[in-house]
Design a protein around this motif. Structure first.
Motif, PDB file in Angstrom:
ATOM      1  N   UNK A  64      68.050  47.401  47.124  1.00 47.42           N
ATOM      2  CA  UNK A  64      68.917  46.635  46.592  1.00 47.42           C
ATOM      3  C   UNK A  64      70.229  46.348  47.428  1.00 47.42           C
ATOM      4  N   UNK A  65      70.535  47.188  48.587  1.00 49.65           N
ATOM      5  CA  UNK A  65      71.917  46.974  49.220  1.00 49.65           C
ATOM      6  C   UNK A  65      71.313  46.349  50.691  1.00 49.65           C
ATOM      7  N   UNK A  66      71.717  45.237  50.877  1.00 52.62           N
ATOM      8  CA  UNK A  66      71.634  44.561  51.973  1.00 52.62           C
ATOM      9  C   UNK A  66      72.495  43.201  52.359  1.00 52.62           C
ATOM     10  N   UNK A  67      72.525  42.891  53.427  1.00 55.67           N
ATOM     11  CA  UNK A  67      73.710  41.768  53.839  1.00 55.67           C
ATOM     12  C   UNK A  67      73.638  40.746  52.940  1.00 55.67           C
ATOM     13  N   UNK A  68      74.789  40.240  52.598  1.00 53.46           N
ATOM     14  CA  UNK A  68      75.139  39.067  51.418  1.00 53.46           C
ATOM     15  C   UNK A  68      74.962  39.563  49.997  1.00 53.46           C
ATOM     16  N   UNK A  69      74.928  40.697  49.872  1.00 57.75           N
ATOM     17  CA  UNK A  69      74.795  41.465  48.475  1.00 57.75           C
ATOM     18  C   UNK A  69      76.042  41.869  48.066  1.00 57.75           C
ATOM     19  N   UNK A  70      76.513  41.456  46.855  1.00 55.80           N
ATOM     20  CA  UNK A  70      77.820  41.877  46.271  1.00 55.80           C
ATOM     21  C   UNK A  70      77.808  43.094  45.326  1.00 55.80           C
ATOM     22  N   UNK A  71      78.729  44.192  45.634  1.00 56.84           N
ATOM     23  CA  UNK A  71      78.828  45.265  44.790  1.00 56.84           C
ATOM     24  C   UNK A  71      80.080  45.828  44.779  1.00 56.84           C
ATOM     25  N   UNK A  72      80.246  46.667  43.663  1.00 61.86           N
ATOM     26  CA  UNK A  72      81.422  47.231  43.273  1.00 61.86           C
ATOM     27  C   UNK A  72      81.387  48.824  43.800  1.00 61.86           C
ATOM     28  N   UNK A  73      82.031  49.292  44.707  1.00 65.99           N
ATOM     29  CA  UNK A  73      82.465  50.383  45.087  1.00 65.99           C
ATOM     30  C   UNK A  73      83.661  51.308  44.526  1.00 65.99           C
ATOM     31  N   UNK A  74      83.317  52.810  44.492  1.00 69.03           N
ATOM     32  CA  UNK A  74      84.284  53.619  44.007  1.00 69.03           C
ATOM     33  C   UNK A  74      84.512  54.532  44.860  1.00 69.03           C
ATOM     34  N   UNK A  75      85.404  55.038  45.129  1.00 69.13           N
ATOM     35  CA  UNK A  75      85.561  56.486  45.757  1.00 69.13           C
ATOM     36  C   UNK A  75      87.119  56.700  46.316  1.00 69.13           C
ATOM     37  N   UNK A  76      87.393  57.691  47.205  1.00 72.00           N
ATOM     38  CA  UNK A  76      88.499  58.157  47.951  1.00 72.00           C
ATOM     39  C   UNK A  76      88.492  57.447  49.366  1.00 72.00           C
ATOM     40  N   UNK A  77      89.610  56.714  49.682  1.00 69.75           N
ATOM     41  CA  UNK A  77      89.563  56.056  51.022  1.00 69.75           C
ATOM     42  C   UNK A  77      89.839  57.157  52.107  1.00 69.75           C
ATOM     43  N   UNK A  78      89.098  57.278  53.354  1.00 69.92           N
ATOM     44  CA  UNK A  78      89.341  58.134  54.167  1.00 69.92           C
ATOM     45  C   UNK A  78      89.721  57.100  55.509  1.00 69.92           C
ATOM     46  N   UNK A  79      91.009  57.750  56.193  1.00 69.12           N
ATOM     47  CA  UNK A  79      91.603  56.754  57.165  1.00 69.12           C
ATOM     48  C   UNK A  79      90.924  57.355  58.459  1.00 69.12           C
ATOM     49  N   UNK A  80      89.635  57.383  58.490  1.00 71.06           N
ATOM     50  CA  UNK A  80      88.742  58.014  59.824  1.00 71.06           C
ATOM     51  C   UNK A  80      88.322  57.148  60.690  1.00 71.06           C
ATOM     52  N   UNK A  81      88.319  55.813  60.469  1.00 71.74           N
ATOM     53  CA  UNK A  81      87.762  54.683  61.170  1.00 71.74           C
ATOM     54  C   UNK A  81      88.454  54.371  62.366  1.00 71.74           C
ATOM     55  N   UNK A  82      88.186  53.513  63.348  1.00 73.50           N
ATOM     56  CA  UNK A  82      88.856  53.306  64.554  1.00 73.50           C
ATOM     57  C   UNK A  82      90.219  52.479  64.098  1.00 73.50           C
ATOM     58  N   UNK A  83      91.301  52.776  64.502  1.00 76.05           N
ATOM     59  CA  UNK A  83      92.470  52.364  64.324  1.00 76.05           C
ATOM     60  C   UNK A  83      93.068  52.494  62.948  1.00 76.05           C
ATOM     61  N   UNK A  84      92.479  53.716  62.211  1.00 76.71           N
ATOM     62  CA  UNK A  84      93.052  54.088  60.781  1.00 76.71           C
ATOM     63  C   UNK A  84      92.390  53.134  59.840  1.00 76.71           C
ATOM     64  N   UNK A  85      91.183  52.713  60.343  1.00 77.43           N
ATOM     65  CA  UNK A  85      90.137  51.690  59.299  1.00 77.43           C
ATOM     66  C   UNK A  85      89.825  52.553  58.169  1.00 77.43           C
ATOM     67  N   UNK A  86      89.813  52.019  57.089  1.00 78.89           N
ATOM     68  CA  UNK A  86      89.446  52.916  55.851  1.00 78.89           C
ATOM     69  C   UNK A  86      87.869  52.787  55.810  1.00 78.89           C
ATOM     70  N   UNK A  87      87.373  54.055  55.497  1.00 76.95           N
ATOM     71  CA  UNK A  87      85.907  54.431  55.178  1.00 76.95           C
ATOM     72  C   UNK A  87      85.829  55.286  54.110  1.00 76.95           C
ATOM     73  N   UNK A  88      84.646  54.870  53.298  1.00 77.36           N
ATOM     74  CA  UNK A  88      84.176  55.396  52.137  1.00 77.36           C
ATOM     75  C   UNK A  88      82.823  56.133  52.423  1.00 77.36           C
ATOM     76  N   UNK A  89      82.930  57.416  52.428  1.00 82.81           N
ATOM     77  CA  UNK A  89      81.773  58.277  52.462  1.00 82.81           C
ATOM     78  C   UNK A  89      81.073  58.457  51.211  1.00 82.81           C
ATOM     79  N   UNK A  90      79.802  58.145  51.124  1.00 81.40           N
ATOM     80  CA  UNK A  90      78.870  58.321  50.080  1.00 81.40           C
ATOM     81  C   UNK A  90      79.570  57.704  48.792  1.00 81.40           C
ATOM     82  N   UNK A  91      79.876  56.609  48.810  1.00 81.42           N
ATOM     83  CA  UNK A  91      80.557  56.030  47.867  1.00 81.42           C
ATOM     84  C   UNK A  91      79.533  55.700  46.437  1.00 81.42           C
ATOM     85  N   UNK A  92      80.183  55.701  45.115  1.00 85.59           N
ATOM     86  CA  UNK A  92      79.532  55.106  44.127  1.00 85.59           C
ATOM     87  C   UNK A  92      79.440  53.642  44.016  1.00 85.59           C
TER      88      UNK A  92
END
Length: 119
Positions: free
Chosen positions: A87-115
């Protein structure tokens, strides 16, 4: 529909029209944090549309990476040990929950294993 509104729709770039469509659809879901307002190490819930999806092969375990947008910003999602999620694919809308991690390039927010919930 007025002539002025119709002409505006013809002059506006397609990418801008897509962002407006996504922004309006995401704003309809109550209680969500806009992606542009997410801060590092904060728990949050956000809604967005998947703009890209890729599998990153690793030596021991692959990761499934998705980028979602809500029209205000983008957010990276990473599921470790997964090659696909039904069910997860391009163009699909979803609600995600989790803790924001500033580990992406330039401080980009990444969610690891979100619900998530598919919309």
């Amino acid at each position: 529909m007025t002539l002025r509104r119709m002409l505006k729709g013809l002059r506006t770039p397609a990418a801008e029209l897509d962002l407006d469509r996504v922004r309006k659809a995401c704003a309809e879901v109550p209680g969500m944090t806009p992606i542009a307002e997410v801060r590092p190490r904060q728990e949050f819930s956000a809604v967005g549309e998947i703009s890209s999806l890729r599998i990153v092969p690793r030596a021991g375990s692959p990761t499934l990476q998705a980028t979602i947008t809500d029209g205000t910003g983008t957010l990276s999602l990473v599921w470790t040990g997964r090659r696909q999620i039904a069910g997860v694919g391009p163009g699909r809308r979803l609600v995600v929950r989790g803790r924001a991690n500033p580990s992406g390039p330039g401080g980009r927010i990444v969610l690891y294993n979100p619900t998530y919930d598919l919309l």
